[in-house]
Write a protein that holds these residues in place. Structure first.
Motif, PDB file in Angstrom:
ATOM      1  N   SER A 113       0.823  -1.228   0.000  1.00  0.00           N
ATOM      2  CA  SER A 113       0.000   0.000   0.000  1.00  0.00           C
ATOM      3  C   SER A 113       0.849   1.268   0.000  1.00  0.00           C
ATOM      4  O   SER A 113       0.530   2.236  -0.675  1.00  0.00           O
ATOM      5  CB  SER A 113      -0.894   0.039   1.233  1.00  0.00           C
ATOM      6  N   LEU A 114       1.939   1.254   0.793  1.00  0.00           N
ATOM      7  CA  LEU A 114       2.732   2.483   0.948  1.00  0.00           C
ATOM      8  C   LEU A 114       3.578   2.810  -0.284  1.00  0.00           C
ATOM      9  O   LEU A 114       4.223   3.841  -0.328  1.00  0.00           O
ATOM     10  CB  LEU A 114       3.613   2.401   2.200  1.00  0.00           C
ATOM     11  N   LYS A 115       3.532   1.934  -1.285  1.00  0.00           N
ATOM     12  CA  LYS A 115       4.191   2.280  -2.553  1.00  0.00           C
ATOM     13  C   LYS A 115       3.399   3.371  -3.268  1.00  0.00           C
ATOM     14  O   LYS A 115       3.931   4.092  -4.106  1.00  0.00           O
ATOM     15  CB  LYS A 115       4.296   1.054  -3.469  1.00  0.00           C
ATOM     16  N   THR A 116       2.089   3.467  -2.980  1.00  0.00           N
ATOM     17  CA  THR A 116       1.257   4.469  -3.664  1.00  0.00           C
ATOM     18  C   THR A 116       0.567   5.444  -2.712  1.00  0.00           C
ATOM     19  O   THR A 116       0.030   6.447  -3.154  1.00  0.00           O
ATOM     20  CB  THR A 116       0.167   3.782  -4.530  1.00  0.00           C
ATOM     21  N   ILE A 117       0.569   5.144  -1.409  1.00  0.00           N
ATOM     22  CA  ILE A 117      -0.055   6.066  -0.454  1.00  0.00           C
ATOM     23  C   ILE A 117       1.047   6.954   0.136  1.00  0.00           C
ATOM     24  O   ILE A 117       1.972   6.446   0.776  1.00  0.00           O
ATOM     25  CB  ILE A 117      -0.780   5.289   0.667  1.00  0.00           C
ATOM     26  N   GLY A 118       0.955   8.264  -0.115  1.00  0.00           N
ATOM     27  CA  GLY A 118       1.966   9.201   0.377  1.00  0.00           C
ATOM     28  C   GLY A 118       1.691   9.629   1.808  1.00  0.00           C
ATOM     29  O   GLY A 118       0.709   9.208   2.432  1.00  0.00           O
ATOM     30  N   TYR A 119       2.554  10.489   2.317  1.00  0.00           N
ATOM     31  CA  TYR A 119       2.503  10.925   3.722  1.00  0.00           C
ATOM     32  C   TYR A 119       1.149  11.538   4.090  1.00  0.00           C
ATOM     33  O   TYR A 119       0.567  11.179   5.120  1.00  0.00           O
ATOM     34  CB  TYR A 119       3.634  11.923   3.933  1.00  0.00           C
ATOM     35  N   ASP A 120       0.624  12.438   3.254  1.00  0.00           N
ATOM     36  CA  ASP A 120      -0.629  13.128   3.604  1.00  0.00           C
ATOM     37  C   ASP A 120      -1.803  12.154   3.673  1.00  0.00           C
ATOM     38  O   ASP A 120      -2.602  12.192   4.610  1.00  0.00           O
ATOM     39  CB  ASP A 120      -0.947  14.238   2.595  1.00  0.00           C
TER      40      ASP A 120
END
Ligand code: HEC
Length: 176
Positions: free
Chosen positions: A95-102
């Motif tokens: 998931s965190l490959k496409t979900i950024g910090y914000d």
């Protein structure tokens, strides 16, 4: 008579817009994890978002280590050990490959739901949970390192000392 209906429709439109904000994140929300700046043992990328630092011998920065502990204390029950997913919740190393910090912050603060005929997945909101909110950046940089393949599963071999700022912020955030 028509006024309350109008208000209801506006509320539905507003919540649909809020839901689609998660479905369609920015084109390049994640960015290059390379360290661009440092502030007392905390590392930031060129966009100013928190990032991890891992030395050639495997030593991680304090926040990545702290994130490892916090993640495996609270999120692991659903997302699996070290974020690798389970039958209840997605593999966050993907998931965190496409979900950024914000978007990451929004999801953890507000929760997320996918309820339809095929599935019913509910991510709880953690906005009121200090054990998560006081360590949100820590959990983020840990998962960022995991999703980049920079950090494997398990306890990091060693870590940088806890920065003074981390001690002060933790005391402020957790309260007496
Ligand atoms: C009670 C189970 C549960 C716990 C505990 C939990 N989650 Fe979740 N999480 C979920 C479910 C289920 C989803 C999928 C929701 C959906 O698809 O709408 C999810 C989705 C997510 C997503 C979005 C992933 C994606 O691919 O869309 C992120 C990011 C996330 N969780 C982070 C966390 C973090 C960080 C913690 C710990 C602070 C945590 N979760 C704790 C169940 C949980």
């Amino acid at each position: 008579m028509s006024k309350p209906l109008r208000v209801t429709l506006l509320a539905i439109a507003a919540s649909a817009a809020a839901a689609s904000a998660f479905a369609a994140p920015d084109a390049a929300p994640v960015g290059d994890p390379k360290v661009a700046t440092t502030q007392d043992g905390k590392y930031f990328d060129a966009a100013g978002n928190p990032t991890y630092k891992i030395a050639p011998n495997g030593q991680v920065d304090w926040y990545t280590f702290s994130g490892y502990r916090r993640f495996n204390g609270t999120c692991e029950t659903c997302h699996g050990f070290d974020g690798s997913g389970s039958s209840f919740a997605p593999d966050l190393t993907q998931s965190l490959k496409t979900i950024g910090y914000d978007d990451f912050q929004k999801i953890v603060i507000n929760g997320k739901q996918s309820v339809n005929t095929a599935e019913s997945l509910v991510m709880p909101a953690f906005g009121d949970n200090k054990n998560v909110m006081c360590y949100l950046d820590d959990i983020y940089v840990y998962l960022r390192a995991r999703s980049d393949g920079a950090l494997g599963s398990g306890r990091p071999p060693s870590n940088e000392a806890k920065p003074k700022t981390a001690i002060a912020n933790e005391n402020d955030c957790m309260g007496p």
